[in-house]
Enzyme design. Structure first.
Site, mmCIF file in Angstrom:
data_model
loop_
_atom_site.group_PDB
_atom_site.id
_atom_site.type_symbol
_atom_site.label_atom_id
_atom_site.label_comp_id
_atom_site.label_asym_id
_atom_site.label_seq_id
_atom_site.Cartn_x
_atom_site.Cartn_y
_atom_site.Cartn_z
ATOM 1 N N GLU A 10 -3.388 -5.461 -2.948
ATOM 2 C CA GLU A 10 -2.826 -5.445 -1.747
ATOM 3 C C GLU A 10 -2.788 -6.135 -1.141
ATOM 4 O O GLU A 10 -2.085 -6.195 -0.347
ATOM 5 C CB GLU A 10 -4.581 -4.208 -1.889
ATOM 6 C CG GLU A 10 -4.341 -3.063 -2.441
ATOM 7 C CD GLU A 10 -5.017 -2.969 -3.563
ATOM 8 O OE1 GLU A 10 -5.584 -3.705 -3.803
ATOM 9 O OE2 GLU A 10 -5.809 -1.582 -3.725
ATOM 10 N N GLN A 67 -16.269 3.703 -2.833
ATOM 11 C CA GLN A 67 -15.203 3.498 -2.436
ATOM 12 C C GLN A 67 -14.853 3.439 -1.036
ATOM 13 O O GLN A 67 -13.864 3.834 -0.334
ATOM 14 C CB GLN A 67 -13.615 3.639 -3.355
ATOM 15 C CG GLN A 67 -13.501 3.353 -4.628
ATOM 16 C CD GLN A 67 -11.659 3.651 -4.775
ATOM 17 O OE1 GLN A 67 -11.124 3.879 -4.297
ATOM 18 N NE2 GLN A 67 -12.052 2.819 -5.917
ATOM 19 N N LYS A 97 -9.515 10.650 3.910
ATOM 20 C CA LYS A 97 -9.229 12.030 3.155
ATOM 21 C C LYS A 97 -8.660 12.786 3.912
ATOM 22 O O LYS A 97 -7.450 13.552 3.563
ATOM 23 C CB LYS A 97 -9.597 10.882 1.949
ATOM 24 C CG LYS A 97 -8.153 12.475 0.373
ATOM 25 C CD LYS A 97 -9.279 11.692 -0.463
ATOM 26 C CE LYS A 97 -8.144 12.001 -1.397
ATOM 27 N NZ LYS A 97 -8.953 12.581 -2.948
ATOM 28 N N MET A 117 -3.544 -30.648 -2.012
ATOM 29 C CA MET A 117 -4.357 -30.841 -1.347
ATOM 30 C C MET A 117 -5.215 -30.910 -1.085
ATOM 31 O O MET A 117 -5.834 -32.178 -0.184
ATOM 32 C CB MET A 117 -4.243 -30.106 0.339
ATOM 33 C CG MET A 117 -3.981 -30.661 1.544
ATOM 34 S SD MET A 117 -3.246 -32.158 2.016
ATOM 35 C CE MET A 117 -2.045 -31.413 2.629
#
Lengths: 564, 162
Positions: free
Chosen positions: A50, A113, A162, A471
């Site tokens: 994601e 979730q 949902k 770096m």
């Protein structure tokens, strides 16, 4: 006609002109995906993480100027978006993130979730909305896009449970207009501010324009050019402002700050007026504030008033939308020359050749970027990760057009290079897109090579491979007594084999003489290509103004031979 | 927002306003004028914030409510009640060994009462935090109050939400 919540979301996205979404489905967002599959006008690009969805939406937005859209499921899907959203917040990128949420009766009960993503993203979104009723969806989507793209752009998150997506067929009622009581983006500048600003500009002997991201956001390139040319004022572009002014223009005076060109920092140091256009005096630009531009007054033009006096005290703040403000200013600014000042800057440029690349047989990362710049004639879209390669890409590529450098500036999120490049190419298929990575950042998001393959997204991936977290290694070299703890990568994969594993061409370059032909070969190969440049280790980015220091402490590259 | 930007809040009071669906929040913020300017501007950026007024310098009336549980014995009770009376506060609960005082006033008044009652034993204090309102203008065109007149007008229009 009555539609489900999910269908209303899709219809609303169509109304907003959305034609691509980056995402990854999951339980809570499945109803949305169910509806989306019936809307072929909206292309869905399936990512492998994601975070890539959010960063791809970001790259898409930077390349096109449109709002980038990403979607994920609840819980871990949503939290995986956070880095990408935070990056969009820091760099003022218009983005809408749509996340599924657990059903309304389950909210607050530690459901499967479930995360309070609106709570989590409060500090990193311009606004967010938890949509609790189907009837609220259309309005919420319209608001989200409006807020994302206007004023100072930023990411907006829509969290939709949902059962709101799935149930309850309701009429689709698209609001004709929108007006938010608490939100009023500025337009034209106040006359008094404007006249005071112009007065300072007309009086200045050693003025400098600092052009930032605001110029690109506002599409004010021609106004900037006109202003610079009319009053013969040198233009310094910040990292996020690169592309707002052509690098080959005689008035372009480089990039400021920690790894900016020495002549730019020295010019700022002796300037008597800074004309700041859509830049926010980030600490990478200013260094120690008490020693920044000690002799200069400041005209600060910005659309966000909270930037005035936040870091640098503005002598004259000008609140307004940049393009409009410049159009108001131009007739009032006097036609002028600053011959001595420009000559002074040219002298600085000659005495401090910050872009000099050492003559050596070793394969230097800076050389790769210079070759790329020459071969693409500054016409490509360059997407970078974060680190040494990012700074070299900013320094050595000659950007000619707006939105040609796409880089995570404010947040500095490694791994940006792969997904953002995918988003940029999807948004601008007409452009050649190069993703410049370090081997560190590349490994963070390389799983989305699969996305490039699956959708045939023609991005050329160049890895400047020095086997180190470059770096950080440089900071350890300079500031931590060369204690190179945890910055050397000994477990890197063979990136050419990796490319092959994904079914795409991989090219390894170990010799300086192979660079140009490898680049050309990549560009002649259709589809995504991975180039693994094995570059010299222990290269440092110069110049460097260490954190919290000023131009007086600037470190320049020790040059053993000079080019005349 | 406050935590993210590092601003210090002394107190915070929220409640309904005279407009339906709109709340009023009163913050007391510690800091210099630069801090206050930044707080004001960052509050404006929040989409749900309609209006922000900095009334630090203005003529304003400020009040808070405090409930204090004070320890009393049969000997001290009348002394305590006398102090409470002097402050025009109220006793709203009496028990064998304690009573609850309710006081409304500005911050200094509430502090003063609490200090005077301290020797008797302050067991518990709940303060609501300040709510404040600017004074109205009188016929002379200026407010009547300790600042005696005009509040600081910003020279430039620097407010607005983006």
């Amino acid at each position: 006609m009555e539609l489900t919540g999910a269908e209303i979301v899709c219809e609303s996205l169509l109304k907003e002109g959305v034609d691509v979404i980056f995402g990854l489905p999951g339980g809570a967002v499945l109803p949305f995906y169910g509806a989306l599959s019936g809307y072929p006008q909206i292309r869905h690009i399936l990512v492998r993480h994601e975070q890539a969805a959010a960063m791809a939406a970001d790259g898409y937005a930077r390349a096109t100027g449109k709002v980038g859209v990403c979607t994920a499921t609840s819980g871990p899907g949503a939290t995986n978006l956070v880095t990408g959203i935070a990056g969009a917040m820091m760099d003022s990128i218009p983005m809408v993130a749509i996340t599924g949420q657990v059903p309304r009766p389950a909210i607050g009960r530690d459901a499967f979730q479930e995360t309070d993503i609106t709570g989590i993203t409060l500090p990193v979104t311009k606004h967010n909305i938890l949509v609790m009723e189907v009837d609220e969806i259309a309005q919420a989507v319209k608001e989200a896009f409006y807020i994302a793209r206007t004023g100072r752009p930023g990411p907006v998150l829509l969290d939709i449970p949902k059962d709101v997506l799935a149930g309850d067929r309701r009429p689709f009622d698209w609001p004709e207009s929108i007006s938010l009581q608490g939100y009023n983006p500025p337009g034209e500048a106040d006359e008094l501010q404007l006249s005071q600003a112009v007065e300072l500009i007309n009086q200045a002997q050693r003025p400098v324009i600092l052009a930032g991201h605001g110029v690109l956001i506002s599409h004010a390139y021609s106004e900037l050019k006109e202003l610079a040319e009319k009053a013969q004022i040198p233009v310094i572009t910040t990292l996020l402002g690169i592309g707002s002014f052509p690098t080959d223009h005689f008035l372009h005076a480089g990039m400021p700050g920690m790894h900016g060109m020495a002549y730019a920092s020295l010019a700022i140091d002796s300037a008597d007026l800074l004309i700041s256009l859509g830049m926010r005096f980030d600490d990478r630009v200013t260094g120690r504030l008490s020693d920044f531009a000690p002799n200069a007054k400041v005209v600060h033009v910005d659309v966000d008033p909270s930037e005035f006096h936040k870091n640098v005290k503005a002598t004259v703040p000008v609140l307004g939308e940049l393009k409009q403000v410049l159009n108001q200013m131009l007739p009032l600014v006097e036609r002028k020359t600053h011959v001595e000042w420009l000559q002074h800057i040219d002298t600085l440029r000659a005495e401090h050749p910050s872009l000099y690349i050492r003559q050596t047989d070793e394969l230097l990362p800076q050389y790769v970027l210079k070759q790329l710049s020459d071969i693409t004639d500054g016409q490509a879209i360059v997407v970078t990760g974060v680190g040494q390669h990012q700074m070299w890409a900013a320094q050595h590529y000659a950007y000619k057009e707006p939105n040609s450098l796409i880089t995570s500036g404010g947040l500095g999120a490694m791994g940006f290079e792969v997904p953002a490049a995918l988003g940029a190419k999807v948004g601008r298929p007409d452009k050649v897109v190069w993703s410049i990575a370090g081997d560190g950042g590349f490994q963070m998001t390389m799983c989305d090579l699969a996305t490039a393959v699956e959708n045939n997204i023609d991005v050329k991936f160049a890895i400047l491979n020095n086997g180190t977290l470059g770096m950080v290694h440089q900071w350890q070299e300079f500031f931590y007594d060369k204690d190179f703890f945890a910055t050397v990568y000994s477990g890197n994969p063979d990136f050419v084999k990796l490319a092959d594993a994904y079914g795409i061409k991989g090219i390894r370059v170990t010799d300086k003489t192979q660079v140009a032909s490898a680049i050309r070969q990549a560009m002649e190969t259709p589809g995504p290509v991975v180039l693994d440049f094995i570059v010299k280790q222990d290269e440092q980015v110069y110049p460097m103004i260490p954190a919290g220091e000023s131009v007086n402490e600037m470190m320049e590259e020790p040059i053993t031979e000079r080019i005349f | 927002m406050f935590r993210r930007r590092g601003f210090n809040i002394s107190s915070l009071a929220v409640g309904n306003s005279e407009i339906p669906n709109l709340s009023r929040m009163t913050f007391v913020v510690e800091g210099d004028s630069r801090t206050v300017e930044q707080v004001t501007k960052h509050l404006h950026k929040l989409i749900d914030v309609i209006r922000v007024s900095d009334i630090s310098d203005d003529n304003a009336v400020a009040r808070e409510l405090a409930l204090m549980r004070i320890h009393t014995t049969s000997q001290t009770r009348s002394d305590v009640m006398q102090i409470v009376d002097l402050f025009r506060a109220n006793v709203i609960d009496v028990a064998n060994d304690s009573l609850i005082v309710e006081v409304v006033g500005d911050e200094e008044k509430v502090d003063a009462l609490q200090n005077l009652l301290a020797p008797y034993g302050v067991m518990e204090v709940m303060r609501t935090g300040i709510v404040a309102m600017t004074r109205g203008m009188n016929a002379n065109g200026g407010g009547s109050g300790r600042n005696g007149g005009s509040s600081r007008r910003p020279t430039f229009n620097e407010s607005g939400s983006v």
